[in-house]
Enzyme design. Structure first.
Site, PDB file in Angstrom:
ATOM      1  NE  ARG A  70       7.781  -9.472 -52.681  1.00 11.79           N
ATOM      2  CZ  ARG A  70       7.233  -9.723 -51.317  1.00 11.79           C
ATOM      3  NH1 ARG A  70       6.368  -8.903 -51.103  1.00 11.79           N
ATOM      4  NH2 ARG A  70       6.927 -11.026 -50.664  1.00 11.79           N
ATOM      5  CD  GLU A  81       5.486 -16.418 -52.136  1.00 16.90           C
ATOM      6  OE1 GLU A  81       4.507 -17.076 -52.361  1.00 16.90           O
ATOM      7  OE2 GLU A  81       5.721 -15.578 -51.294  1.00 16.90           O
ATOM      8  CG  ASN A 141       4.302 -13.018 -53.551  1.00 13.08           C
ATOM      9  OD1 ASN A 141       3.659 -13.668 -52.667  1.00 13.08           O
ATOM     10  ND2 ASN A 141       5.719 -12.666 -53.376  1.00 13.08           N
ATOM     11  CB  SER A 148       3.083  -5.924 -49.243  1.00 12.08           C
ATOM     12  OG  SER A 148       3.542  -6.996 -48.761  1.00 12.08           O
ATOM     13  CE  LYS A 180       3.650 -20.415 -51.240  1.00 11.99           C
ATOM     14  NZ  LYS A 180       2.766 -19.268 -51.405  1.00 11.99           N
ATOM     15  CE  LYS A 220       7.592 -22.806 -50.118  1.00 12.86           C
ATOM     16  NZ  LYS A 220       8.056 -21.727 -51.072  1.00 12.86           N
ATOM     17  CD  GLU A 279       0.489 -16.521 -52.006  1.00 13.93           C
ATOM     18  OE1 GLU A 279       1.419 -16.208 -51.562  1.00 13.93           O
ATOM     19  OE2 GLU A 279       0.287 -17.421 -52.636  1.00 13.93           O
ATOM     20  N   GLY A 280       1.065 -15.234 -47.200  1.00 18.28           N
ATOM     21  CA  GLY A 280       1.183 -14.235 -46.193  1.00 18.28           C
ATOM     22  C   GLY A 280       2.142 -14.721 -44.922  1.00 18.28           C
ATOM     23  NE  ARG A 323      10.020 -10.558 -47.328  1.00 17.31           N
ATOM     24  CZ  ARG A 323       9.263 -11.448 -47.567  1.00 17.31           C
ATOM     25  NH1 ARG A 323       8.100 -11.684 -46.653  1.00 17.31           N
ATOM     26  NH2 ARG A 323       9.304 -12.092 -48.603  1.00 17.31           N
TER      27      ARG A 323
HETATM   28  P1  ADP Z   1       4.320 -17.169 -48.311  1.00 18.13           P
HETATM   29  O1  ADP Z   1       3.249 -17.273 -49.608  1.00 18.13           O
HETATM   30  O2  ADP Z   1       3.606 -17.542 -47.088  1.00 18.13           O
HETATM   31  O3  ADP Z   1       5.064 -15.985 -48.077  1.00 18.13           O
HETATM   32  P2  ADP Z   1       6.756 -18.628 -49.238  1.00 18.13           P
HETATM   33  O4  ADP Z   1       6.764 -19.599 -50.309  1.00 18.13           O
HETATM   34  O5  ADP Z   1       7.191 -17.173 -49.618  1.00 18.13           O
HETATM   35  O6  ADP Z   1       5.033 -18.500 -48.772  1.00 18.13           O
HETATM   36  O7  ADP Z   1       7.567 -18.962 -47.765  1.00 18.13           O
HETATM   37  C1  ADP Z   1       7.708 -18.304 -46.940  1.00 18.13           C
HETATM   38  C2  ADP Z   1       8.983 -18.216 -46.159  1.00 18.13           C
HETATM   39  O8  ADP Z   1       9.724 -19.296 -46.155  1.00 18.13           O
HETATM   40  C3  ADP Z   1       9.911 -17.423 -47.198  1.00 18.13           C
HETATM   41  O9  ADP Z   1      10.026 -16.067 -47.223  1.00 18.13           O
HETATM   42  C4  ADP Z   1      11.350 -17.937 -46.947  1.00 18.13           C
HETATM   43  O10 ADP Z   1      12.002 -17.312 -46.011  1.00 18.13           O
HETATM   44  C5  ADP Z   1      10.860 -19.407 -46.560  1.00 18.13           C
HETATM   45  N1  ADP Z   1      11.114 -20.582 -47.785  1.00 18.13           N
HETATM   46  C6  ADP Z   1      10.139 -20.847 -48.679  1.00 18.13           C
HETATM   47  N2  ADP Z   1      10.545 -21.621 -49.407  1.00 18.13           N
HETATM   48  C7  ADP Z   1      11.852 -22.021 -49.102  1.00 18.13           C
HETATM   49  C8  ADP Z   1      12.901 -22.838 -49.623  1.00 18.13           C
HETATM   50  N3  ADP Z   1      12.353 -23.526 -50.668  1.00 18.13           N
HETATM   51  N4  ADP Z   1      13.932 -22.962 -49.139  1.00 18.13           N
HETATM   52  C9  ADP Z   1      14.281 -22.110 -47.967  1.00 18.13           C
HETATM   53  N5  ADP Z   1      13.382 -21.309 -47.532  1.00 18.13           N
HETATM   54  C10 ADP Z   1      11.998 -21.311 -47.939  1.00 18.13           C
HETATM   55 MG    MG Z   2       6.583 -15.363 -49.304  1.00 16.50          MG
END
Ligand code: ADP
Ligand code: MG
Length: 490
Positions: free
Chosen positions: A132, A149, A151, A156, A313, A371, A375-376, A458
């Site tokens: 995803r 990101e 996945n 899910s 990441k 970051k 995950e999660g 989402r």
């Molecule tokens: P995870 O693996 O925990 O899902 P993500 O990289 O998807 O990690 O980050 C979690 C959430 O943080 C994302 O769903 C988004 O809402 C926010 N986020 C992550 N990266 C960014 C970014 N570069 N700019 C704005 N919001 C972000």
């Molecule tokens: Mg995410």
């Protein structure tokens, strides 16, 4: 997080606010519709294996620019191929993660499994990726999508997202807006993902073999998982599905003469990991041993260990560096198109480049998100919190993290409906994150299936950094596609 008051607001699907009595009536119906159609989860606060709450949802679909949605859909097969090639590039994975695994124990444990499997040779040449790719629109580039990101493990919500379109269709019809339905794209995520698992099962080619779901000790997102299981059982009744935790596999699992994975006397063709992506899923060495046992088995893994590592990441950050895509994609047009969805991603490795990133983050932290390799949800550090977080780390510890440009998505306005919240809901400012599912199956030399498989949306409160649905700040949604030349509804 504060929201820039100049942030553009996307035009709504229908005119809001709704009259209060109409809002109360339709929200009540929508909640029951959600529970009755499985847009639901187990409650974390009053858990019972015998009951469900509806999953938080957005009442009326949120707008998303059609052009950007279609771009994301069109890119998915290219991203599938990219990730497949990355996963099979031992040198790239090894050098990219070299600094990270010195400090990040969890990634190091995954990498150790990878190393051991490499040393002994892969028992199963095929992998299946159910991916995803997540995006936010970026207002400074005309709402162009930027990848948040990718996945590669436990991607899910394909199950619930598929049913959420029907929920919002129902709401729009109740509100007298059936004319809006054609602008909500169909979503076949569930079928696409499950059919992918079954294609992997076909490759394994043993009629009695089963599909194994690896699950958490307690599954709150039970409906999403069960949708996958029941779809397979109903569409392919000859294929049995087992659910086991990592601990169960440690207790019951063993390898047969040809390294087939055997569980309670059944041979496993495909392993679908819905757990195993965070340290908390490994209570002791037993769970790591179980992961290794599965990895060395003949079963086709979703994901295999190299796919899991390709989704870190750190690998995402490395892919966004100039000229790296050329290693994995041949077509210059495709390289350009994928390059455009990347936003700035910076290494924090213990070297000159990493130190320059560190200095930049201290100077203008408001531009970034920090970051770790997790995950999660709930693990990132945002904006002004970054300097303190970085200063608490040693130079070496920083290499467990990456820095990323903050994406600034446009706002939408709507009603979020969540269990236990006040009725009627009030209009809030929100932002939506689009996820595009992809299925890719192949070995190191060939890809034999590669397709896009539906989507999910989402939506979170604009003031929240993250929109974890289970965490309580996010809600499930589906896109209402708008064109730049649409008439203004407001
Ligand atoms: P995870 O693996 O925990 O899902 P993500 O990289 O998807 O990690 O980050 C979690 C959430 O943080 C994302 O769903 C988004 O809402 C926010 N986020 C992550 N990266 C960014 C970014 N570069 N700019 C704005 N919001 C972000
Ligand atoms: Mg995410």
């Amino acid at each position: 997080m504060s929201v820039d008051p100049n942030t553009p607001v996307l035009r709504n699907c229908i005119h809001l606010p709704l009259p209060e009595d109409e809002l109360i009536e339709v929200t009540g119906k929508a909640k029951d519709y959600a529970i009755m159609h499985g847009a639901a989860m187990r409650s974390k606060t009053s858990f019972s294996p015998d009951s469900l709450n509806f999953a938080p949802f957005v009442l009326v679909p949120s707008s998303f620019p059609r052009k950007e949605f279609e771009k994301a859909v069109g890119l998915q097969p290219i991203i599938n191929r990219l990730m497949h090639n990355v996963a099979h590039d031992e040198e790239f994975i090894t050098t990219t993660l070299a600094e990270t695994i010195k400090v990040d124990e969890f990634t190091a444990n995954l990498f150790n499994i990878y190393r051991k499997v490499l040393a002994h040779g892969f028992t199963q040449a095929y992998s299946i990726g159910l991916l995803r790719s997540d995006y936010l629109g970026h207002v400074y580039e005309g709402c162009a999508i930027k990848q948040v990101e990718i996945n590669t493990v436990a991607s899910s919500f394909g199950g619930i997202a598929t049913h959420l379109v029907q929920l919002q269709n129902f709401v729009l019809r109740e509100l007298g807006h059936a004319d809006k339905l054609p602008k909500m794209p169909n979503n076949n995520a569930l079928a696409g993902l499950c059919d992918g698992m079954v294609k992997a099962w076909d490759i394994y080619a043993k009629p009695q073999a089963v599909i194994l779901f690896i699950i958490e000790d307690v599954s709150y997102n039970i409906c999403d998982q069960r949708f996958h299981e029941f779809y397979i059982r109903e569409t392919y009744p000859h294929i049995k599905v087992l659910r086991r935790t990592l601990t169960d596999v440690h207790r019951e699992g063993k390898l047969g003469l040809n390294k087939e994975l055997l569980l309670s006397g059944l041979e496993v063709a495909v392993i679908y990991f819905r757990a195993g992506y965070e340290p908390g899923h490994y209570h002791s060495q037993d769970e790591w041993d179980a992961r290794y046992l599965m990895e060395t088995s003949l079963a086709i893994k979703c994901p295999s260990i190299q796919y899991h590592l390709a989704g870190t990441k750190k690998v995402q950050q490395a892919l966004a560096q100039p000229a790296v895509l050329e290693r994995f994609i041949n077509d210059p047009e495709e390289i350009k198109a994928v390059g455009k969805i990347f936003t700035g991603l910076y290494s924090l490795d213990d070297n000159d480049a990493g130190n320059a990133t560190y200095e930049m983050a201290l100077r203008t932290p408001e531009k970034f998100v920090l970051k770790p390799q997790r995950e999660g949800g709930g693990n990132n550090v945002y904006g002004l919190d970054i300097p303190d977080a970085l200063k608490r780390m040693s130079r070496v510890e920083r290499s467990g993290w990456i820095l990323m440009d903050l994406i600034h998505p446009p706002l939408t306005k709507g009603y979020m409906v969540r269990p236990g919240a006040e009725m009627p809901p009030t209009i809030v400012d929100m932002v939506s994150e689009l996820g595009i599912f992809g299925v890719v199956i192949g070995d190191a030399d060939h890809i034999i299936h590669n397709y896009q498989a539906g989507h999910m949306l989402r939506t979170k409160l604009a003031t929240a950094n993250e929109g974890g649905v289970a965490a309580g700040l996010g809600a499930l949604d589906s896109p209402y596609l708008i064109d730049s030349d649409d008439e203004d509804e407001n």
